[in-house]
Design an enzyme around this catalytic site. Structure first.
Site, PDB file in Angstrom:
ATOM      1  CG  ASP A 105      -1.240   0.557   1.721  1.00  0.00           C
ATOM      2  OD1 ASP A 105      -2.279   1.153   1.678  1.00  0.00           O
ATOM      3  OD2 ASP A 105      -1.298   1.559   3.433  1.00  0.00           O
ATOM      4  CG  ASP A 142     -12.185  14.906   6.980  1.00  0.00           C
ATOM      5  OD1 ASP A 142     -11.940  13.478   7.228  1.00  0.00           O
ATOM      6  OD2 ASP A 142     -11.404  14.839   5.250  1.00  0.00           O
ATOM      7  CD  GLU A 189      -5.470  11.390   4.815  1.00  0.00           C
ATOM      8  OE1 GLU A 189      -5.887  11.732   6.155  1.00  0.00           O
ATOM      9  OE2 GLU A 189      -4.560  10.569   4.102  1.00  0.00           O
ATOM     10  CB  SER A 215     -16.096   5.864   2.206  1.00  0.00           C
ATOM     11  OG  SER A 215     -15.797   5.516   0.692  1.00  0.00           O
ATOM     12  CB  ALA A 216     -10.639   3.436   0.467  1.00  0.00           C
ATOM     13  CG  ASP A 229      -4.327  -1.734   2.981  1.00  0.00           C
ATOM     14  OD1 ASP A 229      -4.179  -0.670   1.958  1.00  0.00           O
ATOM     15  OD2 ASP A 229      -3.687  -0.694   3.434  1.00  0.00           O
TER      16      ASP A 229
HETATM   17  N1  LIG Z   1      -9.997  12.689   4.184  1.00  0.00           N
HETATM   18  C1  LIG Z   1     -10.010  12.701   2.674  1.00  0.00           C
HETATM   19  N2  LIG Z   1     -10.893  13.616   1.569  1.00  0.00           N
HETATM   20  C2  LIG Z   1     -11.499  13.398   0.575  1.00  0.00           C
HETATM   21  N3  LIG Z   1     -10.609  12.501   0.155  1.00  0.00           N
HETATM   22  C3  LIG Z   1      -9.551  12.092   0.851  1.00  0.00           C
HETATM   23  C4  LIG Z   1      -9.053  12.252   2.030  1.00  0.00           C
HETATM   24  N4  LIG Z   1      -7.742  10.911   2.512  1.00  0.00           N
HETATM   25  C5  LIG Z   1      -7.728  10.483   1.139  1.00  0.00           C
HETATM   26  N5  LIG Z   1      -9.172  11.221   0.446  1.00  0.00           N
HETATM   27  C6  LIG Z   1      -8.515  10.707  -1.417  1.00  0.00           C
HETATM   28  O1  LIG Z   1      -9.129   9.073  -1.467  1.00  0.00           O
HETATM   29  C7  LIG Z   1      -8.038   8.484  -2.402  1.00  0.00           C
HETATM   30  C8  LIG Z   1      -7.431   7.425  -1.805  1.00  0.00           C
HETATM   31  O2  LIG Z   1      -7.582   7.464  -0.416  1.00  0.00           O
HETATM   32  P1  LIG Z   1      -7.178   5.931   0.431  1.00  0.00           P
HETATM   33  O3  LIG Z   1      -5.900   6.690   2.055  1.00  0.00           O
HETATM   34  O4  LIG Z   1      -8.329   5.428   0.954  1.00  0.00           O
HETATM   35  O5  LIG Z   1      -5.906   5.503   0.031  1.00  0.00           O
HETATM   36  P2  LIG Z   1      -5.331   3.625   0.153  1.00  0.00           P
HETATM   37  O6  LIG Z   1      -6.338   3.440  -1.139  1.00  0.00           O
HETATM   38  O7  LIG Z   1      -5.473   3.798   1.750  1.00  0.00           O
HETATM   39  O8  LIG Z   1      -3.556   3.611  -0.584  1.00  0.00           O
HETATM   40  P3  LIG Z   1      -2.412   4.051  -0.222  1.00  0.00           P
HETATM   41  O9  LIG Z   1      -2.877   3.954   1.144  1.00  0.00           O
HETATM   42  O10 LIG Z   1      -1.985   3.348  -0.613  1.00  0.00           O
HETATM   43  O11 LIG Z   1      -2.320   5.819  -0.650  1.00  0.00           O
HETATM   44  C9  LIG Z   1      -6.651   9.316  -1.744  1.00  0.00           C
HETATM   45  O12 LIG Z   1      -5.415   9.262  -3.093  1.00  0.00           O
HETATM   46  C10 LIG Z   1      -7.131  11.045  -2.083  1.00  0.00           C
HETATM   47  O13 LIG Z   1      -7.116  11.352  -3.672  1.00  0.00           O
HETATM   48 MG   LIG Z   2      -3.797   3.312   3.151  1.00  0.00          MG
END
Ligand SMILES: Nc1ncnc2c1ncn2[C@@H]1O[C@H](COP(=O)(O)OP(=O)(O)OP(=O)(O)O)[C@@H](O)[C@H]1O
Ligand SMILES: [Mg+2]
Ligand SMILES: [K+]
EC number: 7.2.2.6
Length: 680
Positions: A305, A342, A346, A375-376, A520
């Site tokens: 990841d 939020d 982030e 959400s992812a 994950d």
């Molecule tokens: N708090 C948030 N609000 C809105 N969008 C977000 C937020 N955090 C992340 N994102 C967006 O969602 C995408 C996916 O985030 P996530 O943390 O799920 O990634 P991931 O699948 O865990 O991959 P990795 O950890 O490898 O980056 C991020 O790349 C970003 O563009």
């Molecule tokens: Mg992650």
């Protein structure tokens, strides 16, 4: 309070192992090891013969001979038990110091009316809410629901630098037994008594739930079959000897049997497995099963990841970039509105940056608004304001689709701005209110140092590395290049991570996955080896079959080496053991039959002093080879990065030929000593 990591064998461990060697003579324990169980039966019979030499009929040998065989057999058993006890020793010592960490603490239970009640940590159940102040020990595992604090996790990880934990996101889980080093936190308890991480860790290092791996079971079965075959061989010798008019003594037959059955590997097998698990623990990795460690030895593909695994994972807003036609102030305000509720790191960093830029918000203005949590799946988050206006931020492609669906226009410079951020390795988040896009938030993250070299090592071992991220392709490409992974998959949702693993598995490959987030967790469970970062969420840690206490993704490299070493060590010592037994054949068989058949003298290439001396020397050699090999069993045969085939032929050469030669020299030397001392 820190756990002293036992790097070496201490006097306490040694004494404990000595005592355990006797305890393990219990037949109920011994029966799990068929080879040694047969030796134990032989030991009992020779003990009886030592007391009453004529017990099974007339005999030509004296009591002294029977006692000698009995004692050597007893030591053979004790040596094998000692090897296993020694391998278990370090884990037991570690479990003892962890138990001290677990000592009962007081917890501040938050009751329904908001007041506190002091309770014992052992009474806490899933769902309870507790408040922990600075300096206090966290009473049980849980997720932070309020607050941010630095946590001293040295009791579990041995690492003295505190780590920051906060509500929301991938850094919200806390472990019972660790200490709040600053501020306060409110925690929702996630485990019932007896099921905590510390409980599991204690059971694990202690080996309480250790199960034989499929490989170990297969080898044990093979050794049991070999033992049975030799038992039949020995039994057919009885009528043969009668026909030749040779008197075969029972204690001699037992000695011959013990020399021929694979006692060396039989005695060291479980020590090799336990020591392998222990080596993993010394690297600060908790392996839930030996099977996972063995699988690590055969890994073909490693999936990682990005955020929190390859990078540190503290994605922080560093800039708000408005699209043309939008004022900087406007953009900042919309970004702030999208993030006020939020709770992810982030989100909070966006609020902080906006505050720094002079924008603030009044809680009163947001009373009727509804939170849209990140959400992812959607890769977006935001707020539905009371009047019906929707504020959103998220991955640029997700926001673009969202705005397009509402009939909004896409600013012409959106792509240029987000590409610039992505090419620098940052994560761009687009911000929209209604159907209008206001600009892009620049989230910065840092790649952990030293990854490139370690991924290169993996490549040399023939292991492919794939980064799998929810981020956009450009950011992914930049980070992939910087970290030095072979391939990457971008815009991956949780199910895409699983699909990537399944695809490799369908090609017959063994896959390792490292990750830290709740998203994950399914992939960590699907992978053959799932390594969760200790910094990650509870869900990730529960789904994984290994946890890295230092949260270092390249740790898998060490685990892979240990896994390979474990498999090689077992193979090498099995080869050595069987080669040894064949060699012993030539020492004992002539001794037994020379009297009746002088022509067998040709086989007596070793020219030993007497038939009795030959048998006792072979039996003594058979016993002392076990403690002599304990260091190799514990340390493992050194693993060199070379192809599996070359490694195999190299080891067969060393341990096979060595296994044939060593007993000839060893038995001859023992025979000379016994003869020289006038014992035989
Ligand atoms: N708090 C948030 N609000 C809105 N969008 C977000 C937020 N955090 C992340 N994102 C967006 O969602 C995408 C996916 O985030 P996530 O943390 O799920 O990634 P991931 O699948 O865990 O991959 P990795 O950890 O490898 O980056 C991020 O790349 C970003 O563009
Ligand atoms: Mg992650
Ligand atoms: K043997």
């Amino acid at each position: 309070m820190t756990v002293e990591r036992k790097k070496t064998i201490t006097k306490d461990i040694l004494n404990g192992a000595l005592l355990d060697s006797f305890k393990k003579l219990n037949p109920w324990v011994m029966i799990k090891n068929p080879v040694m169980f047969v030796v134990e039966i032989g030991t009992v019979i020779t003990l009886l013969l030592s007391i009453a030499p004529e017990l099974f009929g007339s005999t030509n040998v004296g009591r002294g001979y029977n006692i000698a065989v009995f004692l050597i057999l007893l030591f053979t058993l004790l040596f094998a038990n000692f090897a296993e006890a020694l391998a278990e020793g370090r884990g037991k010592a570690q479990a003892d110091s962890l138990r001290k960490t677990k000592s009962d603490t007081k917890a501040r239970l938050v009751q329904k009316d908001g007041t506190y009640k002091e309770v014992s940590s052992t009474s806490l159940r899933k769902g309870d809410i507790v408040r922990i102040e600075i300096g206090e020990i966290i009473p049980s595992d849980g997720e932070i629901i309020e607050g941010l604090a630095s946590i001293d996790e040295s009791a579990i990880t041995g690492e003295s630098a505190p780590v920051i934990k906060e509500a929301g996101g991938d850094f919200s889980s806390v472990t019972g037994g660790t200490r709040v080093a600053s501020d306060y936190i409110v925690v929702k308890i996630m485990t019932d008594p007896g099921e905590s991480f510390l409980d599991r860790m204690i059971a694990l290092v202690e080996g309480a739930k250790r199960q034989k791996t499929p490989n170990e079971i297969a080898l044990t079965t093979l050794l049991a079959v070999l033992t049975l075959i030799f038992l039949i061989v020995i039994m057919t010798m009885v009528p043969m000897a009668q026909y030749l008019n040779v008197k075969l003594e029972i204690s001699t037959l037992i000695a011959l049997l013990v020399c021929l059955i694979p006692t060396t590997i039989g005695g060291l097998l479980s020590a090799i497995g336990i020591a392998g698990m222990d080596r993993v623990t010394q690297f600060n990795v908790l392996a839930m099963s030996g099977k996972a460690v063995e699988a690590a030895g055969d890994i073909d593909t490693m999936i990682l990841d990005k955020t929190g695994t390859i990078t540190f994972g503290n994605r922080m807003a560093s800039e708000f970039i408005p699209v043309s036609g939008t004022q900087a102030k406007e953009m900042t305000f919309v970004a702030l509105q999208a993030s006020v509720k939020d709770e992810t790191p982030e989100g909070r960093s966006i609020v902080e940056l906006a505050n720094k830029l002079g924008e603030s918000w009044q809680a009163a203005n947001y009373i009727g608004s509804e939170v849209v949590e990140f959400s992812a799946e959607t890769r977006m988050s935001g707020l539905d304001l009371e009047g019906g206006t929707k504020v959103r931020k998220g991955a640029v492609d997700a926001i673009r689709k969202y705005v397009e669906a509402l009939g909004g226009k896409i600013p012409h410079d959106l792509e240029t701005i987000s590409n610039r951020i992505a090419k620098a390795g940052g994560t761009p988040l687009a911000v929209a209110m209604g159907d209008r896009i206001y600009g892009v938030i620049y989230l910065k993250d840092t790649v952990k140092p030293g990854l490139k070299e370690r991924f290169a090592e993996l490549r040399a071992m023939g292991i492919k590395t794939v980064m799998c991220t929810g981020d956009n392709p450009l950011t992914a490409a930049t980070i992939a290049l910087e970290a030095g992974v072979d391939e990457f998959i971008a815009e991956a949702k949780p199910e895409d991570k699983i699909a990537a693993i399944k695809k490799e598995q369908q090609e017959g490959k063994l896959v390792a996955m490292t990750g830290d987030g709740t998203n994950d967790a399914p992939a960590l469970a699907q992978a053959d080896v799932g390594l969760a970062m200790n910094s990650g969420t509870m869900a990730a840690k529960e789904a994984a079959n290994m946890i890295d206490l230092d949260s270092d993704p390249t740790k898998l490299l060490s685990v892979i080496s240990i896994g390979k070493q474990l498999l090689i060590t077992r193979g090498a010592l099995t080869t050595f053991s069987i080669a040894n037994d064949i060699a012993k054949y030539f020492a004992i068989i002539p001794a037994m039959f020379i009297l009746a058949m002088p022509q067998l003298q040709a086989l007596n290439i070793m020219n030993l002093a007497s038939p009795e001396s030959a048998i006792l020397s072979a039996l003594i050699f058979n016993a002392i080879i076990i403690p002599l090999l304990i260091p190799i069993a514990m340390r493992g045969v050194k693993y060199r990065a070379m192809s599996a085939d070359r490694l195999l032929s190299r080891n067969i050469l060393i341990y096979g030929i060595g296994g044939v030669i060593v007993p000839f020299i060893g038995i001859k030397v023992i025979d000379m000593v016994l003869h020289g001392l006038n014992i035989v």
